[in-house]
Write an enzyme that holds these catalytic residues in place. Structure first.
Site, PDB file in Angstrom:
ATOM      1  N   PRO A 211       0.784  -1.244   0.000  1.00 54.63           N
ATOM      2  CA  PRO A 211       0.000   0.000   0.000  1.00 54.63           C
ATOM      3  C   PRO A 211       0.817   1.296   0.000  1.00 54.63           C
ATOM      4  O   PRO A 211       0.799   2.056   0.972  1.00 54.63           O
ATOM      5  CB  PRO A 211      -0.839  -0.136   1.279  1.00 54.63           C
ATOM      6  CG  PRO A 211       0.032  -0.925   2.194  1.00 54.63           C
ATOM      7  CD  PRO A 211       0.763  -1.911   1.317  1.00 54.63           C
ATOM      8  N   CYS A 212       1.482   1.574  -1.109  1.00 49.83           N
ATOM      9  CA  CYS A 212       2.242   2.821  -1.196  1.00 49.83           C
ATOM     10  C   CYS A 212       1.322   4.030  -1.227  1.00 49.83           C
ATOM     11  O   CYS A 212       1.765   5.162  -0.995  1.00 49.83           O
ATOM     12  CB  CYS A 212       3.164   2.807  -2.406  1.00 49.83           C
ATOM     13  SG  CYS A 212       2.349   2.494  -3.981  1.00 49.83           S
TER      14      CYS A 212
END
Length: 287
Positions: A246-247
């Site tokens: 989850p950047c």
């Protein structure tokens, strides 16, 4: 910039230039420290603070960059590449590539010729995605606003791999992330290519709870390199697995959401969607 900070910056810039120029001789810590008139101990700490990696690791990165060029663009043999980059033989070249690239030099040179990759297109709450997998796990997820462009980007990473457009169990398990609790994340297998630094950053991203946000600086502190925010940002930008790693949960220290490889509007939508999913007052929230 204060006088001492300027002096430190100039020394690190000189050291970086020296490593770039002399990487073929594989200079050791003492040699580079002497070049900038510092003790090895002081130089090691100063370089790591400014560059985000140790002098040895920076030398390894520089060597691999030049080795990649020789293997891919110049068509050099593994032996010639090892000797030309200052390594004692193909064994050291092999170890260096495994450490930095997550693959052998032969695998890099042949562009994944022996790698079988399954891929498929699927729908998500944020648009169509391309998901790809090997026998070991998910190797790529990208939002696919234009399917052919998304596929071309995947193929460019492993141009000689064998591709099949087929949905497999590994991909199906990964897609459950859009409808199931994130506590099932450990059930999804990943097959990633990256440097130890990149893998450490991506592993840290996986620990950010759904619905929560953090900053580049906070991630840098978590990996015990508090001054490496810029390097962390680069590693986050090279994340090969959208949403699953989850950047999008990384924002600027000012509170601004910042940019995103697949579009800032999509990032905003993802953050809002996750906030709604985890809002305890939302009784209709179900995975």
């Amino acid at each position: 910039m204060k006088a001492q900070e300027q002096t430190n910056y100039d020394r690190i810039a000189e050291a970086i230039q020296y490593i770039h120029t002399h990487y073929k001789s594989q200079p050791n810590l003492d040699e580079v420290a002497k070049e900038v008139a510092l003790s090895p101990y002081h130089f090691q700490r100063l370089f790591t603070d400014w560059a985000g990696v140790s002098p040895k690791k920076f030398l390894q990165y520089t060597t691999v960059v030049n080795a990649r060029k020789m293997l891919k663009e110049d068509g050099a043999t593994l032996f010639d590449t090892a000797i030309e980059t200052g390594l004692s033989g193909t064994g050291r070249l092999h170890d260096l590539f495994i450490n930095i690239e997550g693959m052998t030099p032969g695998e890099y040179k042949n562009g994944g010729a022996e790698l079988n990759i399954n891929y498929s297109f699927a729908e998500s709450p944020f648009g169509n995605i391309l998901v790809a997998s090997t026998a070991k796990g998910i190797c790529h997820i990208a939002f696919a606003d234009h399917e052919q462009e998304a596929l071309s980007e995947l193929v460019s990473k492993f141009p000689n791999a064998t591709y099949r457009q087929v949905v497999d169990l590994v991909q199906q398990n990964a897609m459950f992330i859009f409808t199931h609790d994130w506590t099932k994340l450990h059930e999804i297998k990943l097959h990633l290519k990256g440097s130890p630094f990149q893998l450490k950053v991506w592993e840290t991203l996986l620990k950010i709870p759904m619905g929560k946000l953090t900053t580049y600086g906070a991630v840098a502190k978590q990996i015990q390199l508090p001054k490496a925010s810029r390097a962390v940002g680069t590693a986050i930008g090279e994340n090969p697995v959208a949403f699953l790693i989850p950047c999008h949960r990384i924002i600027q220290s000012t509170g601004a959401f910042g940019g995103y490889h697949w579009g800032s509007i999509r990032k905003t939508a993802m953050i809002g969607w996750e906030a709604a999913q985890t809002d305890p007052s939302n009784e209709s929230n179900k995975f």
